[in-house]
Write an enzyme that holds these catalytic residues in place. Sequence first.
Site, PDB file in Angstrom:
ATOM      1  N   GLY A   1       0.838  -7.624   5.346  1.00  0.00           N
ATOM      2  CA  GLY A   1       1.109  -8.868   4.636  1.00  0.00           C
ATOM      3  C   GLY A   1       2.499  -8.921   4.039  1.00  0.00           C
ATOM      4  O   GLY A   1       2.842  -9.884   3.352  1.00  0.00           O
TER       5      GLY A   1
ATOM      6  N   GLU B   1      -2.915  -8.342  -1.957  1.00  0.00           N
ATOM      7  CA  GLU B   1      -3.942  -8.133  -0.917  1.00  0.00           C
ATOM      8  C   GLU B   1      -4.892  -7.013  -1.285  1.00  0.00           C
ATOM      9  O   GLU B   1      -6.065  -7.037  -0.974  1.00  0.00           O
ATOM     10  CB  GLU B   1      -3.269  -7.728   0.402  1.00  0.00           C
TER      11      GLU B   1
ATOM     12  N   ILE C   1      10.389   1.387   5.834  1.00  0.00           N
ATOM     13  CA  ILE C   1      10.730   2.622   6.538  1.00  0.00           C
ATOM     14  C   ILE C   1      12.229   2.850   6.394  1.00  0.00           C
ATOM     15  O   ILE C   1      12.675   3.929   6.037  1.00  0.00           O
ATOM     16  CB  ILE C   1      10.288   2.540   8.015  1.00  0.00           C
TER      17      ILE C   1
ATOM     18  N   LYS D   1      11.778  12.668   6.101  1.00  0.00           N
ATOM     19  CA  LYS D   1      11.672  13.887   6.905  1.00  0.00           C
ATOM     20  C   LYS D   1      12.521  15.030   6.331  1.00  0.00           C
ATOM     21  O   LYS D   1      13.417  15.576   6.995  1.00  0.00           O
ATOM     22  CB  LYS D   1      12.050  13.612   8.371  1.00  0.00           C
TER      23      LYS D   1
ATOM     24  N   VAL E   1       0.835  -1.200   0.000  1.00  0.00           N
ATOM     25  CA  VAL E   1       0.000   0.000   0.000  1.00  0.00           C
ATOM     26  C   VAL E   1       0.873   1.255   0.000  1.00  0.00           C
ATOM     27  O   VAL E   1       2.053   1.198   0.280  1.00  0.00           O
ATOM     28  CB  VAL E   1      -0.933   0.037   1.240  1.00  0.00           C
ATOM     29  N   GLY E   2       0.275   2.394  -0.306  1.00  0.00           N
ATOM     30  CA  GLY E   2       0.982   3.668  -0.228  1.00  0.00           C
ATOM     31  C   GLY E   2       1.223   4.276  -1.592  1.00  0.00           C
ATOM     32  O   GLY E   2       0.898   3.687  -2.637  1.00  0.00           O
TER      33      GLY E   2
HETATM   34  O1  0RQ Z   1       5.407   9.656   8.256  1.00  0.00           O
HETATM   35  O2  0RQ Z   1       3.465  10.873   7.452  1.00  0.00           O
HETATM   36  O3  0RQ Z   1       4.346  11.242   9.745  1.00  0.00           O
HETATM   37  O4  0RQ Z   1       5.647  12.048   7.750  1.00  0.00           O
HETATM   38  O5  0RQ Z   1       6.837   7.076   7.708  1.00  0.00           O
HETATM   39  O6  0RQ Z   1       6.219   7.066   4.951  1.00  0.00           O
HETATM   40  O7  0RQ Z   1       7.200   7.830   2.815  1.00  0.00           O
HETATM   41  O8  0RQ Z   1       4.696   8.097   3.223  1.00  0.00           O
HETATM   42  O9  0RQ Z   1       5.817   5.858   2.823  1.00  0.00           O
HETATM   43  O10 0RQ Z   1       3.308   5.447   2.496  1.00  0.00           O
HETATM   44  O11 0RQ Z   1       5.123   4.127   1.313  1.00  0.00           O
HETATM   45  O12 0RQ Z   1       4.715   3.858   3.793  1.00  0.00           O
HETATM   46  C1  0RQ Z   1       6.648   1.172   5.420  1.00  0.00           C
HETATM   47  C2  0RQ Z   1       4.999   2.720   6.447  1.00  0.00           C
HETATM   48  C3  0RQ Z   1       5.834   3.104   4.110  1.00  0.00           C
HETATM   49  C4  0RQ Z   1       4.286   1.205   4.556  1.00  0.00           C
HETATM   50  C5  0RQ Z   1       5.462   2.042   5.151  1.00  0.00           C
HETATM   51  C6  0RQ Z   1       7.782   8.140   7.848  1.00  0.00           C
HETATM   52  C7  0RQ Z   1       7.324   9.189   6.866  1.00  0.00           C
HETATM   53  C8  0RQ Z   1       5.821   9.094   7.021  1.00  0.00           C
HETATM   54  C9  0RQ Z   1       5.237   6.854   5.905  1.00  0.00           C
HETATM   55  P1  0RQ Z   1       4.655  11.064   8.315  1.00  0.00           P
HETATM   56  P2  0RQ Z   1       5.937   7.313   3.404  1.00  0.00           P
HETATM   57  P3  0RQ Z   1       4.660   4.841   2.515  1.00  0.00           P
HETATM   58  C10 0RQ Z   1       0.430  -4.865   1.899  1.00  0.00           C
HETATM   59  C11 0RQ Z   1       1.804  -4.759   2.496  1.00  0.00           C
HETATM   60  C12 0RQ Z   1       4.038  -2.286   6.120  1.00  0.00           C
HETATM   61  C13 0RQ Z   1       2.823  -3.004   5.642  1.00  0.00           C
HETATM   62  C14 0RQ Z   1       2.940  -3.558   4.258  1.00  0.00           C
HETATM   63  C15 0RQ Z   1       3.805   0.100   5.494  1.00  0.00           C
HETATM   64  C16 0RQ Z   1       5.602   7.585   7.203  1.00  0.00           C
HETATM   65  O13 0RQ Z   1       4.698   0.641   3.352  1.00  0.00           O
HETATM   66  O14 0RQ Z   1       2.996   0.321   6.369  1.00  0.00           O
HETATM   67  O15 0RQ Z   1       3.936  -3.460   3.583  1.00  0.00           O
HETATM   68  N1  0RQ Z   1       4.364  -1.129   5.308  1.00  0.00           N
HETATM   69  N2  0RQ Z   1       1.880  -4.196   3.809  1.00  0.00           N
HETATM   70  O16 0RQ Z   1       7.830  10.445   7.195  1.00  0.00           O
HETATM   71  C17 0RQ Z   1      11.498   7.868  10.190  1.00  0.00           C
HETATM   72  C18 0RQ Z   1      12.423   6.795   8.339  1.00  0.00           C
HETATM   73  C19 0RQ Z   1      11.188   6.958   7.670  1.00  0.00           C
HETATM   74  C20 0RQ Z   1      10.153   7.587   8.363  1.00  0.00           C
HETATM   75  C21 0RQ Z   1       9.468   7.015   6.370  1.00  0.00           C
HETATM   76  N3  0RQ Z   1      13.446   6.186   7.748  1.00  0.00           N
HETATM   77  N4  0RQ Z   1      12.525   7.243   9.595  1.00  0.00           N
HETATM   78  N5  0RQ Z   1      10.298   8.045   9.614  1.00  0.00           N
HETATM   79  N6  0RQ Z   1       9.105   7.604   7.519  1.00  0.00           N
HETATM   80  N7  0RQ Z   1      10.738   6.627   6.438  1.00  0.00           N
HETATM   81  C22 0RQ Z   1      -0.746  -4.159   2.520  1.00  0.00           C
HETATM   82  C23 0RQ Z   1      -1.191  -4.722   3.821  1.00  0.00           C
HETATM   83  O17 0RQ Z   1      -0.541  -5.489   4.400  1.00  0.00           O
HETATM   84  C24 0RQ Z   1      -2.426  -4.336   4.418  1.00  0.00           C
END
Ligand code: 0RQ
Length: 501
Positions: free
Chosen positions: A386, A292, A362, A406, A268-269
């Site tokens: 997932g 998914e 992340i 950030k 997602v995202g």
């Molecule tokens: O936070 O909104 O507060 O600024 O993390 O980051 O860049 O918007 O990235 O939407 O692609 O999400 C891993 C969370 C990435 C997601 C993750 C901070 C950043 C922001 C989100 P703010 P982005 P994305 C199928 C698969 C696990 C579940 C999964 C996820 C927020 O992909 O939830 O994969 N994955 N499921 O600022 C500190 C860093 C950071 C950081 C990003 N290095 N250090 N903060 N952020 N990098 C679906 C299902 O399973 C349901």
Amino acid sequence: QNNRIQHQGLKRKVCSAEEAAQFIHAGDLIGTSGFTGSGYPKAVPQALANRIKEAHALGKEFKVKLITGASTGPELDGALAEVNGVSYRSAFNTDPIMRKRINSGDTDYLDMHLGQVAPLYRTGVLGEMDVAIIEVVRICEDGRLVASSALANNQLWLNSAKKIILEVNQWQSAGLEGMHDAWEVSTSFPHQIIPLSSPCDRIGQPYMTVDLNKVVAVVETNAPDRNAPFSPSDENAKLIAGHLMEFFRYEVKRGKVPPQLFPLQSGVGNVANAVMEALGEGDFDNLTAFTEVIQDGMLNMLETGKMKVASATSFSLSPEKAEYFNDNTDFFRDKIILRPSEISNHVGVIRRLGCISMNGAIEADIFGNVNSTHIMGSRMMNGIGGSGDYARNAYVSIFMTPSLAKGGKISSIVPMVSHVDHIYQDVQVIVTEQGLADLRGLSPRQRAKLVIENCTHPTFRPLLREYYQMALKNNMAHTPILLKEALSWHERYIDTGTMIP
Ligand code: 0RQ
């Protein structure tokens, strides 16, 4: 009363959300429908939140335990978290208010692989389900149910809950009927073989079943799923997508992957959505998905014919795409198969199909360990979802992230991740806007070189090179690290607000 409730007995159970919420008691374990912001109940959870608020105002304890399919929306996670009404939550959450409760300690959170929720529930360790609240599109004359926009763990909750509340949502398109493929994993071991050898296979029933005697209330609703717009693909997302396209072309050229690729899994995202958009404009045809979640980019590919079939458990669409989908279900019905999450995330099926798995990270470290869940090692973001089900079992497992977070104060490539969700053995490709590192077949020292040179942002690359050279010099080993410095970048960020020295 709407004509979607066709069973005479259940027609008599129609009541208000407030009346339905009276069937729920403090301490109950509740199982709901809902996955990635779609198909979750919307009215009863809000009525329950009001009851909880009133109880708290009188100084009474009132919290429930909540297990879903995956993330829901503000009417469920948000409303219950707002009143501090959840003592225990599993298995995935993206609601910001619930996230605060989880991180403040108000709510215990079990973050787990989504494909393991149903098997774990069956072991009994999570307790017995008191109430299931399931959103449906229609109740058939014979009592069978048409699920709404997520199939998730619905049938399991229907089978096991002592009491069942149904929400019949008029907003959900009646045209969803026929898209679901409910298939139940046998409850005894050895499990029956899952007869699925292509994402296109239908193996079960388009309806869910329910013991009508357990249904205590039916509530009518007319409310949209939590559909949020995607941000337009930014430059980074486009670059990441470009590197991936090149990688796929290389795999096809090597003759290891067919021209139509293997079934795609996409996380997602925004980045994941951008990659789907790029594939939609790219030179691959007849694609399939075993995944998914169907986001906008994937729906577009089904629309243009780039993708033949998408198998998933739910949707996560922008409001415009959700409307478009609801108006065009006839077109999509033979192109979309919604499965229980135990099947969409079944490791055996993922391995059998040879999925190409693409998930967000992340942060990643130079050896390829990936953190998907914890900010600075301790603060829960969403959950592993997932991603782990797919990463270990895919034909190739890819993790994507912009190299900076950030506003450039954080490097997403670090000496050592502050939390590990995906060990390096499960991470085969890392891609940032800087480039792609194909880590397959490489040792930790070989991996480190490639990740530093291909994926790190120029601001941090010299620092990472320097760190790694020191590690090689002072601690030459299978995996050279400097224990005292490995997490110093994170410490520096916490102390000074930036990882830059
Ligand atoms: O936070 O909104 O507060 O600024 O993390 O980051 O860049 O918007 O990235 O939407 O692609 O999400 C891993 C969370 C990435 C997601 C993750 C901070 C950043 C922001 C989100 P703010 P982005 P994305 C199928 C698969 C696990 C579940 C999964 C996820 C927020 O992909 O939830 O994969 N994955 N499921 O600022 C500190 C860093 C950071 C950081 C990003 N290095 N250090 N903060 N952020 N990098 C679906 C299902 O399973 C349901």
